[in-house]
Enzyme design. Structure first.
Site, short mmCIF file in Angstrom:
data_model
loop_
_atom_site.label_atom_id
_atom_site.label_comp_id
_atom_site.label_asym_id
_atom_site.label_seq_id
_atom_site.Cartn_x
_atom_site.Cartn_y
_atom_site.Cartn_z
N LYS A 15 40.42 -40.28 -14.96
CA LYS A 15 40.14 -39.41 -13.81
C LYS A 15 39.44 -40.16 -12.67
CE LYS A 15 36.04 -37.44 -15.94
NZ LYS A 15 34.93 -37.92 -15.12
N ARG A 90 30.12 -29.83 -14.77
CA ARG A 90 30.39 -30.20 -16.15
C ARG A 90 30.18 -29.03 -17.11
NH1 ARG A 90 29.78 -35.84 -15.69
NH2 ARG A 90 29.67 -37.15 -17.47
N ARG A 124 36.32 -50.79 -22.37
CA ARG A 124 35.87 -50.74 -20.99
C ARG A 124 34.73 -51.73 -20.74
NH1 ARG A 124 35.50 -44.61 -18.84
NH2 ARG A 124 33.38 -44.60 -19.60
N ARG A 157 28.94 -50.61 -20.74
CA ARG A 157 27.93 -49.73 -20.16
C ARG A 157 27.05 -49.15 -21.26
NH1 ARG A 157 30.69 -45.23 -16.41
NH2 ARG A 157 29.82 -43.87 -17.96
N ARG A 168 29.07 -37.70 -26.10
CA ARG A 168 29.61 -37.24 -24.82
C ARG A 168 30.92 -36.47 -24.97
NH1 ARG A 168 30.24 -41.47 -20.39
NH2 ARG A 168 30.73 -42.90 -22.06
P1 AMP Z 1 29.76 -40.16 -15.84
O1 AMP Z 1 29.76 -41.42 -15.05
O2 AMP Z 1 30.43 -39.01 -15.11
O3 AMP Z 1 30.34 -40.33 -17.23
O4 AMP Z 1 28.24 -39.70 -16.03
C1 AMP Z 1 27.31 -40.52 -16.70
C2 AMP Z 1 26.11 -39.72 -17.13
O5 AMP Z 1 25.46 -39.14 -15.98
C3 AMP Z 1 26.39 -38.54 -18.05
O6 AMP Z 1 26.49 -38.93 -19.40
C4 AMP Z 1 25.16 -37.66 -17.79
O7 AMP Z 1 24.02 -38.16 -18.45
C5 AMP Z 1 24.95 -37.83 -16.28
N1 AMP Z 1 25.72 -36.83 -15.50
C6 AMP Z 1 26.71 -37.09 -14.60
N2 AMP Z 1 27.21 -35.96 -14.07
C7 AMP Z 1 26.52 -34.94 -14.65
C8 AMP Z 1 26.58 -33.52 -14.55
N3 AMP Z 1 27.47 -32.90 -13.75
N4 AMP Z 1 25.70 -32.78 -15.29
C9 AMP Z 1 24.81 -33.38 -16.09
N5 AMP Z 1 24.73 -34.71 -16.27
C10 AMP Z 1 25.56 -35.50 -15.56
#
Ligand code: AMP
Length: 212
Positions: A15, A90, A124, A157, A168
């Site tokens: 995505k 989310r 990744r 990461r 996750r």
């Molecule tokens: P991502 O890069 O989208 O996978 O986000 C990495 C991390 O940021 C997630 O595992 C959460 O800890 C935090 N995070 C990002 N977006 C959100 C969201 N909409 N709500 C809560 N936590 C978020």
């Protein structure tokens, strides 16, 4: 017509890549709450300090912090004609909050299986200096372990380690279901098969985005 989109899908569904392609095509900003948080952490800001532990453990940052960050970003001028949100909302509460601040035109769901997600995530790598991302199978760097763009070191990461990934994916499935129902009822949800090439996923999205 405005281009106010949300792109959703499990981790490593592609995505992020599709969001960037769409942002370029429609000339709209791609807004990733994860990227915003990582930047805040890297810059050691107050918000960065608040959210660091959540990102490290793969837990969701509390809604009040996330939604206020999203609201602030969406109020900027460059979002007037459209945007593509990646990683926000989310869960249903975030979706309801978003609904109260702006209308959304389409929600694009790029779906892949958990097995495929785990396989992709373990391959990744990200550059510790400039943040460029690679995949050892589908998009390897020219030189092993080194960023093509800046020569920085490529690492896994911190939230891409197996324990954090499993957590996750579980959170994603549980929390996204009611949100998907919410958007489906509004008739703005489009579902895309993510287990195909980047180009094929992209053309499927464009095809389904066509206003009927
Ligand atoms: P991502 O890069 O989208 O996978 O986000 C990495 C991390 O940021 C997630 O595992 C959460 O800890 C935090 N995070 C990002 N977006 C959100 C969201 N909409 N709500 C809560 N936590 C978020």
């Amino acid at each position: 017509m405005s281009h106010k989109f949300i792109i959703m899908g499990p981790q490593a569904s592609g995505k992020g890549t599709q969001g960037k392609l769409l942002a370029e095509k429609f000339n709209i900003p791609r807004i990733s709450t994860g990227d915003i948080f990582r930047k805040e952490i890297a810059e050691k800001t107050e918000i960065g300090k608040l959210v660091d532990e959540y990102l490290k453990s793969g837990k969701l940052v509390p809604d009040h912090i996330t939604s206020s960050i999203a609201k602030k970003r969406l109020s900027k001028m460059d979002c007037k004609k459209g945007f593509i949100l990646d990683g926000y909302p989310r869960n249903l509460d975030q979706a309801l909050f978003l609904d109260s601040i702006t209308p959304i035109d389409k929600v694009i769901l790029v779906n892949i299986s958990d097995k495929e997600a785990i396989k992709r995530i373990s391959n990744r790598r990200v550059c510790i200096d400039c943040g460029s991302s690679y995949n050892l199978i589908s998009k390897p760097p020219k030189k092993k372990g080194i960023c093509d763009k800046c020569g920085g070191k490529l690492v896994l990461r911190s939230d891409d380690y197996p324990d954090a990934i499993a957590k996750r994916l579980e959170i994603y499935r549980k929390q996204s279901r009611p949100m998907l129902r919410f958007y489906d009822k509004k008739n703005i949800l489009i579902k895309i098969q993510g287990m195909q090439s980047i180009g094929d996923v992209y053309s499927d999205i464009l095809e389904k985005l066509k206003i009927k």
